[in-house]
Design a protein around this motif. Structure first.
Motif, mmCIF file in Angstrom:
data_model
loop_
_atom_site.group_PDB
_atom_site.id
_atom_site.type_symbol
_atom_site.label_atom_id
_atom_site.label_comp_id
_atom_site.label_asym_id
_atom_site.label_seq_id
_atom_site.Cartn_x
_atom_site.Cartn_y
_atom_site.Cartn_z
ATOM 1 N N SER A 136 0.850 -1.189 0.000
ATOM 2 C CA SER A 136 0.000 0.000 0.000
ATOM 3 C C SER A 136 0.885 1.238 0.000
ATOM 4 C CB SER A 136 -0.917 -0.003 1.232
ATOM 5 O OG SER A 136 -0.154 0.050 2.426
ATOM 6 N N THR A 137 0.267 2.391 -0.047
ATOM 7 C CA THR A 137 1.031 3.633 0.045
ATOM 8 C C THR A 137 1.165 4.022 1.516
ATOM 9 O OG1 THR A 137 -0.863 5.132 -0.028
ATOM 10 C CG2 THR A 137 0.057 4.420 -2.171
ATOM 11 N N VAL A 138 2.116 4.888 1.787
ATOM 12 C CA VAL A 138 2.295 5.387 3.150
ATOM 13 C C VAL A 138 1.023 6.097 3.597
ATOM 14 C CG1 VAL A 138 3.627 6.966 4.616
ATOM 15 C CG2 VAL A 138 4.792 5.587 2.886
ATOM 16 N N GLU A 139 0.410 6.868 2.706
ATOM 17 C CA GLU A 139 -0.811 7.608 3.050
ATOM 18 C C GLU A 139 -1.955 6.667 3.389
ATOM 19 O OE1 GLU A 139 1.080 8.220 0.312
ATOM 20 O OE2 GLU A 139 2.021 10.065 1.034
ATOM 21 N N GLN A 140 -2.114 5.591 2.603
ATOM 22 C CA GLN A 140 -3.171 4.617 2.888
ATOM 23 C C GLN A 140 -2.929 3.951 4.239
ATOM 24 O OE1 GLN A 140 -2.495 2.258 -0.605
ATOM 25 N NE2 GLN A 140 -4.391 2.932 -1.589
ATOM 26 N N PHE A 141 -1.690 3.594 4.474
ATOM 27 C CA PHE A 141 -1.362 2.922 5.725
ATOM 28 C C PHE A 141 -1.548 3.861 6.904
ATOM 29 C CE2 PHE A 141 0.921 0.716 8.954
ATOM 30 C CZ PHE A 141 0.664 -0.613 8.676
ATOM 31 N N ALA A 142 -1.112 5.113 6.759
ATOM 32 C CA ALA A 142 -1.258 6.103 7.838
ATOM 33 C C ALA A 142 -2.735 6.363 8.120
ATOM 34 C CB ALA A 142 -0.537 7.398 7.471
ATOM 35 N N PHE A 143 -3.556 6.455 7.080
ATOM 36 C CA PHE A 143 -4.986 6.688 7.264
ATOM 37 C C PHE A 143 -5.626 5.548 8.058
ATOM 38 C CE2 PHE A 143 -9.348 5.845 5.939
ATOM 39 C CZ PHE A 143 -9.959 7.030 6.294
ATOM 40 N N THR A 144 -5.318 4.307 7.673
ATOM 41 C CA THR A 144 -5.872 3.153 8.387
ATOM 42 C C THR A 144 -5.383 3.146 9.828
ATOM 43 O OG1 THR A 144 -5.996 1.914 6.326
ATOM 44 C CG2 THR A 144 -6.111 0.638 8.351
ATOM 45 N N SER A 145 -4.125 3.502 10.030
ATOM 46 C CA SER A 145 -3.590 3.600 11.391
ATOM 47 C C SER A 145 -4.326 4.673 12.175
ATOM 48 C CB SER A 145 -2.094 3.908 11.353
ATOM 49 O OG SER A 145 -1.398 2.852 10.741
ATOM 50 N N GLY A 146 -4.609 5.811 11.529
ATOM 51 C CA GLY A 146 -5.366 6.876 12.185
ATOM 52 C C GLY A 146 -6.738 6.401 12.615
ATOM 53 N N CYS A 147 -7.389 5.623 11.770
ATOM 54 C CA CYS A 147 -8.691 5.051 12.124
ATOM 55 C C CYS A 147 -8.570 4.218 13.397
ATOM 56 C CB CYS A 147 -9.218 4.176 10.990
ATOM 57 S SG CYS A 147 -9.696 5.066 9.492
ATOM 58 N N ASN A 148 -7.536 3.367 13.446
ATOM 59 C CA ASN A 148 -7.325 2.494 14.606
ATOM 60 C C ASN A 148 -6.957 3.293 15.854
ATOM 61 O OD1 ASN A 148 -7.829 0.205 13.067
ATOM 62 N ND2 ASN A 148 -5.686 -0.079 12.555
ATOM 63 N N LEU A 149 -6.086 4.275 15.699
ATOM 64 C CA LEU A 149 -5.656 5.071 16.848
ATOM 65 C C LEU A 149 -6.824 5.858 17.445
ATOM 66 C CD1 LEU A 149 -2.238 6.229 15.417
ATOM 67 C CD2 LEU A 149 -2.567 4.896 17.518
ATOM 68 N N ILE A 150 -7.665 6.416 16.591
ATOM 69 C CA ILE A 150 -8.828 7.150 17.089
ATOM 70 C C ILE A 150 -9.801 6.184 17.760
ATOM 71 C CG2 ILE A 150 -10.889 8.442 16.360
ATOM 72 C CD1 ILE A 150 -9.021 9.933 14.368
ATOM 73 N N ALA A 151 -9.998 5.021 17.174
ATOM 74 C CA ALA A 151 -10.891 4.021 17.783
ATOM 75 C C ALA A 151 -10.392 3.600 19.157
ATOM 76 C CB ALA A 151 -11.024 2.804 16.873
ATOM 77 N N ASN A 152 -9.081 3.635 19.358
ATOM 78 C CA ASN A 152 -8.491 3.191 20.620
ATOM 79 C C ASN A 152 -8.292 4.303 21.641
ATOM 80 O OD1 ASN A 152 -8.338 0.461 19.897
ATOM 81 N ND2 ASN A 152 -6.442 0.818 18.780
ATOM 82 N N THR A 153 -8.753 5.515 21.337
ATOM 83 C CA THR A 153 -8.637 6.571 22.345
ATOM 84 C C THR A 153 -9.492 6.197 23.549
ATOM 85 O OG1 THR A 153 -10.415 7.832 21.289
ATOM 86 C CG2 THR A 153 -8.148 8.478 20.740
ATOM 87 N N LYS A 154 -9.109 6.707 24.676
ATOM 88 C CA LYS A 154 -9.811 6.455 25.935
ATOM 89 C C LYS A 154 -10.665 7.672 26.292
ATOM 90 C CE LYS A 154 -7.321 2.687 26.837
ATOM 91 N NZ LYS A 154 -7.279 2.038 25.567
ATOM 92 N N PRO A 155 -11.734 7.483 27.065
ATOM 93 C CA PRO A 155 -12.533 8.636 27.498
ATOM 94 C C PRO A 155 -11.645 9.698 28.146
ATOM 95 C CG PRO A 155 -13.699 6.624 28.001
ATOM 96 C CD PRO A 155 -12.314 6.215 27.531
ATOM 97 N N GLY A 156 -11.879 10.935 27.742
ATOM 98 C CA GLY A 156 -11.101 12.070 28.232
ATOM 99 C C GLY A 156 -9.988 12.484 27.292
ATOM 100 N N GLU A 157 -9.617 11.626 26.320
ATOM 101 C CA GLU A 157 -8.548 11.961 25.383
ATOM 102 C C GLU A 157 -9.108 12.727 24.187
ATOM 103 O OE1 GLU A 157 -5.378 8.393 26.247
ATOM 104 O OE2 GLU A 157 -6.718 8.150 24.532
ATOM 105 N N LYS A 158 -8.273 13.550 23.594
ATOM 106 C CA LYS A 158 -8.653 14.354 22.425
ATOM 107 C C LYS A 158 -8.381 13.581 21.139
ATOM 108 C CE LYS A 158 -9.608 18.460 24.255
ATOM 109 N NZ LYS A 158 -10.859 19.141 24.080
#
Length: 134
Positions: free
Chosen positions: A89-111
């Motif tokens: 994949s491209t770096v952008e595609q991989f970073a976007f998917t990672s962003g999806c996962n990182l946001i999904a894994n935020t905890k209550p109170g995090e931005k």
């Protein structure tokens, strides 16, 4: 005129990228969590996850916070580049998917940054993510 065929990921390819992205973000995230300055900035709502897979500033950063985030984002990009090559994949595609996962894994109170650019504070409900997230 030569036509270039664009790579369009299939469901299986997206699943592979998502699984690999989850592993790739674990390494930089684990390194960051060992840093007390990172933990303090995150807890204070100064920094948060962006849809593009990188950390961003939810408020005006101090020079130390700016340097911390730049360092972590450089490490993330290196991890994304390595994993993108491995998955085709491209770096952008991989970073976007990672962003999806990182946001999904935020905890209550995090931005985190919503797709419309607003900085939101995670509560008990699922975060607002891009409709293209796997």
């Amino acid at each position: 005129m030569m036509r270039v065929k664009m790579w369009k990921p299939t469901g299986l390819a997206l699943a592979a990228i998502a699984a690999t992205a989850a592993i790739a973000v674990a390494v930089p995230s684990a390194m960051a969590q060992r840093d007390p300055a990172y933990a303090a900035a995150r807890a204070a709502g100064q920094i948060g996850e962006q849809p593009d897979g990188y950390l961003g500033f939810a408020s005006t950063p101090t020079p130390a916070i700016r340097a911390l985030v730049q360092d972590l984002n450089i490490k993330r990009k290196a991890a994304y580049t390595e994993r993108a090559q491995a998955t085709g994949s491209t770096v952008e595609q991989f970073a976007f998917t990672s962003g999806c996962n990182l946001i999904a894994n935020t905890k209550p109170g995090e931005k985190y940054q919503a797709p419309d650019g607003r900085w939101l504070t995670r509560d008990g409900s699922p975060p607002v993510r891009n409709a293209s997230c796997p």
